[in-house]
Design an enzyme around this catalytic site. Structure first.
Site, short mmCIF file in Angstrom:
data_model
loop_
_atom_site.label_atom_id
_atom_site.label_comp_id
_atom_site.label_asym_id
_atom_site.label_seq_id
_atom_site.Cartn_x
_atom_site.Cartn_y
_atom_site.Cartn_z
N HIS A 1 9.69 -24.31 8.89
CA HIS A 1 8.64 -25.06 9.61
C HIS A 1 7.26 -24.90 8.99
CE1 HIS A 1 10.81 -25.75 13.73
NE2 HIS A 1 11.62 -25.95 12.69
N ASP B 1 0.87 -1.18 0.00
CA ASP B 1 0.00 0.00 0.00
C ASP B 1 0.91 1.23 0.00
OD1 ASP B 1 0.95 0.13 2.59
OD2 ASP B 1 -1.01 0.12 3.56
N CYS C 1 3.21 -3.33 4.04
CA CYS C 1 2.34 -2.23 4.45
C CYS C 1 3.00 -1.59 5.66
CB CYS C 1 0.90 -2.69 4.70
SG CYS C 1 0.67 -3.88 6.04
N HIS D 1 6.87 -31.43 9.75
CA HIS D 1 6.33 -30.11 9.45
C HIS D 1 5.33 -30.18 8.29
CE1 HIS D 1 9.15 -28.53 12.27
NE2 HIS D 1 10.17 -29.05 11.60
N THR E 1 2.62 -2.19 8.89
CA THR E 1 2.99 -3.20 9.89
C THR E 1 3.17 -4.60 9.33
OG1 THR E 1 0.66 -3.68 10.29
CG2 THR E 1 1.67 -1.97 11.68
#
Ligand code: RB5
Length: 151
Positions: free
Chosen positions: A103, A13, A70, A138, A72
């Site tokens: 993992h 963004d 973005c 995994h 965060t």
């Protein structure tokens, strides 16, 4: 033998635009083919629009990996993870970047431009691209991620 990533889809963004542009340059300098879905400027815009484009591209097998930026990384990862087959990891450390691949077989990396320096972002991206899924136990756990049971 390290599995090299050849194709990456990118999106951001406005908050992630500057880092995303630099990420495109970084990836190209490594010989990686980049499909960029915008944003095309730092003008205010909505992160889900780009997360859906990148996640859809990864889910369709048209890019091996997606990188979303973005402010965060949180909104981008939430939106990307709505796509079946997409495992987006919102990462703030190199350890988490490596673990997300080893993992969780994460196929989308979501980072926050407001939470880390550019130098840290580069370290995280390089760690994510060089780490390999370890499979084994995994794989069994990753397979269960899509196993959503309605109550
Ligand atoms: C935009 O201000 C901000 O909310 C966005 O970039 C992101 O951090 C959302 O998760």
């Amino acid at each position: 033998m390290t599995r090299r990533i050849h194709t990456v889809a990118t999106g951001s963004d406005h908050a992630g635009f500057e880092y995303k542009q630099k990420i495109i340059g970084l990836l190209k300098s490594k010989g990686i083919a980049v499909t960029d879905f915008g944003a095309s400027s730092a003008e205010s815009t909505d992160y889900p629009d780009y997360a859906h484009e990148v996640a859809g591209t990864v889910a369709a097998g048209k890019a091996e990996v997606g990188i979303l930026v973005c402010g965060t990384g949180i909104g981008m990862s939430i939106a990307a993870n709505r796509h079946p087959g997409v495992r987006a990891a919102n990462v703030e450390s190199t350890v988490a970047a490596r673990m997300a691949r080893e993992h969780n077989d994460a196929n989308v990396l979501a980072i926050g431009s407001r939470l880390m320096t550019w130098e840290k972002a580069v370290e995280i991206i390089e760690e994510f691209l060089s780490a390999e899924f370890q499979g084994g136990r995994h794989q069994r756990r990753v397979d269960k991620i899509e196993d959503v049971k309605k109550p």
